[in-house]
Design a protein around this motif. Sequence first.
Motif, mmCIF file in Angstrom:
data_model
loop_
_atom_site.group_PDB
_atom_site.id
_atom_site.type_symbol
_atom_site.label_atom_id
_atom_site.label_comp_id
_atom_site.label_asym_id
_atom_site.label_seq_id
_atom_site.Cartn_x
_atom_site.Cartn_y
_atom_site.Cartn_z
ATOM 1 N N ALA B 101 0.664 -1.255 0.188
ATOM 2 C CA ALA B 101 -0.053 0.057 -0.255
ATOM 3 C C ALA B 101 0.879 1.099 -0.151
ATOM 4 N N LEU B 102 1.976 1.403 0.711
ATOM 5 C CA LEU B 102 2.737 2.235 0.881
ATOM 6 C C LEU B 102 3.495 2.840 -0.387
ATOM 7 N N SER B 103 4.022 1.359 -0.778
ATOM 8 C CA SER B 103 4.917 1.652 -2.158
ATOM 9 C C SER B 103 3.922 2.022 -3.313
ATOM 10 N N ASP B 104 2.482 1.366 -3.451
ATOM 11 C CA ASP B 104 1.584 2.178 -4.450
ATOM 12 C C ASP B 104 1.538 3.692 -4.206
ATOM 13 N N THR B 105 1.145 4.026 -3.169
ATOM 14 C CA THR B 105 0.831 5.421 -3.131
ATOM 15 C C THR B 105 2.100 6.277 -3.224
ATOM 16 N N VAL B 106 3.156 5.685 -2.954
ATOM 17 C CA VAL B 106 4.421 6.712 -3.120
ATOM 18 C C VAL B 106 4.530 6.661 -4.639
ATOM 19 N N GLN B 107 4.442 5.381 -5.311
ATOM 20 C CA GLN B 107 4.638 5.316 -6.827
ATOM 21 C C GLN B 107 3.746 6.380 -7.365
ATOM 22 N N MET B 109 1.978 8.807 -6.194
ATOM 23 C CA MET B 109 2.351 10.137 -5.912
ATOM 24 C C MET B 109 3.672 10.809 -6.820
ATOM 25 N N ILE B 110 4.435 9.823 -6.886
ATOM 26 C CA ILE B 110 5.810 10.579 -8.015
ATOM 27 C C ILE B 110 5.047 10.710 -9.141
ATOM 28 N N ARG B 111 4.488 9.898 -9.965
ATOM 29 C CA ARG B 111 4.052 9.848 -11.080
ATOM 30 C C ARG B 111 3.050 11.209 -11.193
ATOM 31 N N SER B 112 2.058 11.445 -10.206
ATOM 32 C CA SER B 112 1.254 12.688 -10.273
ATOM 33 C C SER B 112 2.089 13.953 -10.227
ATOM 34 N N SER B 113 3.109 13.882 -9.360
ATOM 35 C CA SER B 113 3.907 15.080 -9.191
ATOM 36 C C SER B 113 4.799 15.385 -10.299
ATOM 37 N N ASN B 114 5.130 14.401 -11.404
ATOM 38 C CA ASN B 114 5.548 14.707 -12.412
ATOM 39 C C ASN B 114 4.983 15.321 -13.419
ATOM 40 N N SER B 124 -4.898 14.831 -4.476
ATOM 41 C CA SER B 124 -5.109 13.388 -4.744
ATOM 42 C C SER B 124 -5.308 12.455 -3.295
ATOM 43 N N ILE B 125 -5.842 11.401 -3.564
ATOM 44 C CA ILE B 125 -6.007 10.559 -2.387
ATOM 45 C C ILE B 125 -4.713 10.105 -2.009
ATOM 46 N N CYS B 126 -3.725 9.937 -2.777
ATOM 47 C CA CYS B 126 -2.374 9.315 -2.435
ATOM 48 C C CYS B 126 -1.568 10.212 -1.383
ATOM 49 N N TYR B 127 -1.604 11.454 -1.979
ATOM 50 C CA TYR B 127 -1.071 12.689 -1.064
ATOM 51 C C TYR B 127 -1.388 12.742 0.016
ATOM 52 N N ILE B 128 -2.967 12.876 0.037
ATOM 53 C CA ILE B 128 -3.728 12.912 1.293
ATOM 54 C C ILE B 128 -3.317 11.880 2.413
ATOM 55 N N ALA B 129 -3.384 10.450 1.837
ATOM 56 C CA ALA B 129 -3.254 9.407 2.672
ATOM 57 C C ALA B 129 -1.848 9.342 3.091
ATOM 58 N N LEU B 130 -0.930 9.689 2.229
ATOM 59 C CA LEU B 130 0.507 9.848 2.581
ATOM 60 C C LEU B 130 0.793 10.990 4.129
ATOM 61 N N VAL B 131 0.039 12.156 3.785
ATOM 62 C CA VAL B 131 0.555 13.084 4.863
ATOM 63 C C VAL B 131 -0.478 12.516 6.094
ATOM 64 N N ASN B 132 -1.343 12.108 5.735
ATOM 65 C CA ASN B 132 -2.429 11.366 7.036
ATOM 66 C C ASN B 132 -1.449 10.365 7.767
ATOM 67 N N PHE B 133 -0.889 9.533 7.015
ATOM 68 C CA PHE B 133 -0.066 8.371 7.518
ATOM 69 C C PHE B 133 1.024 8.971 8.305
#
Lengths: 277, 173
Positions: B101-107, B109-114, B124-133
């Motif tokens: 799950a962490l690997s998916d969100t990080v990947q 996130m990287i794609r989206s930020s590029n 995005s859900i991934c960014y918010i989920a990472l900040v939340n985590f």
Amino acid sequence: MELFLNIEFIYTCMKYFVLVGISISTIELLYNWKSFKDDRLYSWKVIATRDYRNENHILHKFSNFVLKYPNFLGVIILRLIAILLLIIPSVWTYSEAPLLLAIVLTSLLINYRSPFGQDGSDQMSTIVVIVLFLFHINPENTIIAQAGIWFIALQSLLSYFTAGYFKAKGKKWTTHPNAVFLIFNTSTYGSKPIAGYLQNKQEIITFLTWSTVAIEATFPLVLITGYPGMIIFLGWGLGFHLMNALVMGLNSFLWAFLATYGAIIYCCMQLSAYWIM
Amino acid sequence: MNLSDIFTYIIVGCLGFWLLASAICQFNILRLEKFFRRMDYFSLLPRWSFFAPNPGVTDYHLLYRDKDQEDECGRWTEYAIASKRTLIGAVWNPKKRAKKALSDTVQTMIRSSNKLEPSQYKTSICYIALVNFIASLPRQSESKSTQFMIMESYGHYPTKGPKMLFRSEFHKL
């Protein structure tokens, strides 16, 4: 091998393999129960923002009630209870369809609640339990029973073929064949001792890399190889998933994909009988 | 034709359609993949291209640091995404899901930020989920805000050094 032409035997094998896999996954989910809290990675408050429906929409209200913490733990526990009732002999003496329906519905809810972290084994397990449920609605219906077996076998073959096809398009799998070493070299999916052993052994790396691509891409040929030719493909598949479980920690793939092997053998035997006729 | 026959035809038809849709989604036949995936809320359309065509050959590292009440930055702390491999992991591997799950969100996130503007990927859900985590991780001192960073390294036997992929701004705790 005649046993593999018995539809009931195929579904029984399928059921036990997939249920062992799902029970491990379910207990793993419960072990990680804290991650479903609202301030953790699987926060429903964050994940629910995907749902663009109006807050008063009945589906929104339903999903919010069932999937929020701690109610969602109830969904996981319900799945575990249904699995245990099916696995332990003589506990559930009625039709298996209601229990399988419970497993299907809870699996769909878990899939919906997990936009990240799910893998191919979860998807294959969901496919298998849905077919098991359809079969158990009326086990006498041989058309649905056979269609289900063919569906599972073809999904499984599609999975191997797709993996092989896309690997054949990747440079690290073909022209610079070092993908196996590079994957084993990572901490995420690899193993330091194995990476250390493979380092600078280019012949072995090339063999492992190319053989993975070749067997995955040609896996659908198992249908026309008949017995004992099918043993080459299925034996490779078993070894492949065992190694992935041991080296990469992908434990649930082994059970999810083994659950489909009975269906592949059935289809292979049926086709062989057809060719002979 | 009785009800049982109709039921049989419907089930067989659905299975056929499901298999066809699965195949379409693997190879994006007639460019219909997006159309089907948009409706796939329950992950019924599988993704079978495991580790292909480009396998993941790097490890991601999630680091975070906090600012205290006096706006002083603390040191970077790593949250280990990868877990140690054990033999028992072949049967029982509960850390696998959180790691994936962490690997998916990080990947993602990287794609989206590029690809996207900050205003887009930050919602995005991934960014918010990472900040939340990151915000949920236990801390020793009282912190005012937190920042995270994603780094990439090249395995047990690296051929080059780690590099930074993304650094967030500070978020209130």
